[in-house]
Design a protein around this motif. Structure first.
Motif, mmCIF file in Angstrom:
data_model
loop_
_atom_site.group_PDB
_atom_site.id
_atom_site.type_symbol
_atom_site.label_atom_id
_atom_site.label_comp_id
_atom_site.label_asym_id
_atom_site.label_seq_id
_atom_site.Cartn_x
_atom_site.Cartn_y
_atom_site.Cartn_z
ATOM 1 N N ALA A 62 0.806 -1.223 0.000
ATOM 2 C CA ALA A 62 0.000 0.000 0.000
ATOM 3 C C ALA A 62 0.839 1.272 0.000
ATOM 4 O O ALA A 62 0.348 2.341 -0.361
ATOM 5 N N ASP A 63 2.106 1.171 0.416
ATOM 6 C CA ASP A 63 2.973 2.346 0.469
ATOM 7 C C ASP A 63 3.904 2.449 -0.737
ATOM 8 O O ASP A 63 4.804 3.293 -0.749
ATOM 9 N N ALA A 64 3.709 1.588 -1.736
ATOM 10 C CA ALA A 64 4.605 1.549 -2.892
ATOM 11 C C ALA A 64 3.795 1.657 -4.179
ATOM 12 O O ALA A 64 3.416 0.642 -4.773
ATOM 13 N N PRO A 65 3.520 2.875 -4.637
ATOM 14 C CA PRO A 65 2.721 3.039 -5.862
ATOM 15 C C PRO A 65 3.373 2.368 -7.067
ATOM 16 O O PRO A 65 4.594 2.381 -7.227
ATOM 17 N N LEU A 66 2.529 1.790 -7.915
ATOM 18 C CA LEU A 66 2.974 1.123 -9.137
ATOM 19 C C LEU A 66 2.624 1.978 -10.349
ATOM 20 O O LEU A 66 1.536 2.572 -10.419
ATOM 21 N N TRP A 67 3.538 2.018 -11.311
ATOM 22 C CA TRP A 67 3.267 2.639 -12.613
ATOM 23 C C TRP A 67 3.302 1.535 -13.656
ATOM 24 O O TRP A 67 4.176 0.665 -13.621
ATOM 25 N N LEU A 68 2.342 1.580 -14.577
ATOM 26 C CA LEU A 68 2.241 0.565 -15.625
ATOM 27 C C LEU A 68 2.528 1.191 -16.977
ATOM 28 O O LEU A 68 2.039 2.291 -17.279
ATOM 29 N N ASP A 69 3.290 0.501 -17.823
ATOM 30 C CA ASP A 69 3.538 1.040 -19.153
ATOM 31 C C ASP A 69 2.258 0.979 -19.986
ATOM 32 O O ASP A 69 1.220 0.446 -19.535
ATOM 33 N N ALA A 70 2.298 1.553 -21.173
ATOM 34 C CA ALA A 70 1.073 1.732 -21.960
ATOM 35 C C ALA A 70 0.356 0.420 -22.238
ATOM 36 O O ALA A 70 -0.872 0.337 -22.137
ATOM 37 N N GLY A 71 1.108 -0.617 -22.555
ATOM 38 C CA GLY A 71 0.485 -1.903 -22.853
ATOM 39 C C GLY A 71 -0.221 -2.487 -21.654
ATOM 40 O O GLY A 71 -1.340 -3.004 -21.759
ATOM 41 N N LEU A 72 0.406 -2.415 -20.488
ATOM 42 C CA LEU A 72 -0.213 -2.922 -19.263
ATOM 43 C C LEU A 72 -1.419 -2.081 -18.873
ATOM 44 O O LEU A 72 -2.437 -2.612 -18.425
ATOM 45 N N ALA A 73 -1.304 -0.763 -19.039
ATOM 46 C CA ALA A 73 -2.387 0.129 -18.623
ATOM 47 C C ALA A 73 -3.628 -0.021 -19.495
ATOM 48 O O ALA A 73 -4.735 0.302 -19.070
ATOM 49 N N ARG A 74 -3.439 -0.520 -20.727
ATOM 50 C CA ARG A 74 -4.587 -0.664 -21.638
ATOM 51 C C ARG A 74 -5.579 -1.721 -21.172
ATOM 52 O O ARG A 74 -6.751 -1.677 -21.536
ATOM 53 N N ASN A 75 -5.118 -2.699 -20.398
ATOM 54 C CA ASN A 75 -6.014 -3.760 -19.930
ATOM 55 C C ASN A 75 -6.388 -3.492 -18.471
ATOM 56 O O ASN A 75 -5.563 -3.694 -17.583
ATOM 57 N N PRO A 76 -7.615 -3.049 -18.195
ATOM 58 C CA PRO A 76 -7.997 -2.736 -16.811
ATOM 59 C C PRO A 76 -7.832 -3.918 -15.866
ATOM 60 O O PRO A 76 -7.655 -3.729 -14.657
ATOM 61 N N ALA A 77 -7.880 -5.134 -16.391
ATOM 62 C CA ALA A 77 -7.733 -6.309 -15.534
ATOM 63 C C ALA A 77 -6.347 -6.381 -14.900
ATOM 64 O O ALA A 77 -6.192 -6.954 -13.811
ATOM 65 N N VAL A 78 -5.343 -5.801 -15.553
ATOM 66 C CA VAL A 78 -3.992 -5.803 -14.990
ATOM 67 C C VAL A 78 -3.958 -4.978 -13.710
ATOM 68 O O VAL A 78 -3.479 -5.429 -12.662
ATOM 69 N N GLU A 96 5.910 9.463 -9.533
ATOM 70 C CA GLU A 96 5.351 9.119 -8.225
ATOM 71 C C GLU A 96 5.516 7.641 -7.887
ATOM 72 O O GLU A 96 5.185 7.218 -6.775
ATOM 73 N N ALA A 97 6.005 6.853 -8.827
ATOM 74 C CA ALA A 97 6.033 5.400 -8.652
ATOM 75 C C ALA A 97 7.225 4.935 -7.835
ATOM 76 O O ALA A 97 8.351 5.411 -8.021
ATOM 77 N N ALA A 98 6.970 3.977 -6.946
ATOM 78 C CA ALA A 98 8.060 3.278 -6.277
ATOM 79 C C ALA A 98 8.577 2.166 -7.189
ATOM 80 O O ALA A 98 9.770 1.885 -7.226
ATOM 81 N N PHE A 99 7.638 1.553 -7.928
ATOM 82 C CA PHE A 99 7.983 0.492 -8.874
ATOM 83 C C PHE A 99 7.280 0.761 -10.195
ATOM 84 O O PHE A 99 6.113 1.151 -10.216
ATOM 85 N N ALA A 100 7.997 0.563 -11.300
ATOM 86 C CA ALA A 100 7.424 0.694 -12.629
ATOM 87 C C ALA A 100 7.474 -0.672 -13.294
ATOM 88 O O ALA A 100 8.537 -1.308 -13.328
ATOM 89 N N LEU A 101 6.326 -1.128 -13.779
ATOM 90 C CA LEU A 101 6.260 -2.419 -14.474
ATOM 91 C C LEU A 101 6.217 -2.144 -15.973
ATOM 92 O O LEU A 101 5.325 -1.423 -16.457
ATOM 93 N N ILE A 102 7.149 -2.710 -16.702
ATOM 94 C CA ILE A 102 7.327 -2.385 -18.110
ATOM 95 C C ILE A 102 7.335 -3.672 -18.917
ATOM 96 O O ILE A 102 8.318 -4.424 -18.913
#
Length: 199
Positions: A62-78, A96-102
């Motif tokens: 809860a204290d580690a915001p995630l950022w998703l790249d465009a492909g991941l962000a396109r699917n709301p289920a992710v 703002e992200a602690a972790f970025a998933l690419i």
């Protein structure tokens, strides 16, 4: 409730599975250039790979915001999968992200887009988790903390300008981002303290 029933399951044994993934990632960060086995039997929503998902579930909270790249962000289920299993907020602002998933590592945004930490708090930087298809102990020459002498590592796909990016990132130490490279069943890392040069 029906929507929740459709959600892809997380770790079968949340405590032990998360500990195993966490240990693999920490070993990779502590010993840059080594390739660690990464055990996961997750089936997350595409295009989130099982390896990206496992690392997110092990590190996210809860204290580690995630950022998703465009492909991941396109699917709301992710985002739904990650929020449910980690409690982590999803941010649209990479700074703002602690972790970025690419998932599309070759199209990774410039590292300067992500939190770099500050001189007083270098740990407030982002960790980028990139999905790659290949990891091997050849190619680039690595040296720095955690490496005896030098090590070799190569990964693909990555941005065409990855070596200049890594050089700029290393030059800003102790600020800068750390990279985790997640291939099928494997993980390696390039912390900001590591100097990476053409082999």
């Amino acid at each position: 409730m029906a929507r929740g029933l459709m959600l892809a399951r997380g770790f079968a044994d949340p405590v032990h599975d998360a500990q195993g993934v966490f240990r693999a990632v920490m070993d990779a960060l502590a010993r840059p250039g080594t390739i660690q086995p990464l055990a996961t039997d997750l089936t997350p929503p595409a295009p989130l790979t099982p390896d990206l998902a496992a690392i997110a579930l092990a590190l996210g909270d809860a204290d580690a915001p995630l950022w998703l790249d465009a492909g991941l962000a396109r699917n709301p289920a992710v985002a739904e999968f990650l929020r449910f299993h980690t409690g982590a907020p999803i941010t649209r602002d990479p700074a703002e992200a602690a972790f970025a998933l690419i998932a599309d590592a070759a199209a990774c945004p410039d590292f300067a887009s992500f939190a770099q930490g500050t001189p007083a708090y270098p740990d407030r930087s982002a960790t980028l988790v990139l999905a790659v298809t290949d990891l091997s102990n050849d190619g680039w020459r690595l040296d720095g903390p955690g490496i005896r002498g030098s090590a070799r590592l190569s990964a693909s796909p990555l941005p065409a300008d990855i070596l200049p990016r890594l050089a700029r990132n290393h030059a800003g130490f102790p600020q800068g981002v750390d990279l985790i490279l997640a291939a099928p069943g494997l993980v390696a890392a390039l912390p900001r303290s590591t100097r990476v040069q053409e082999g």
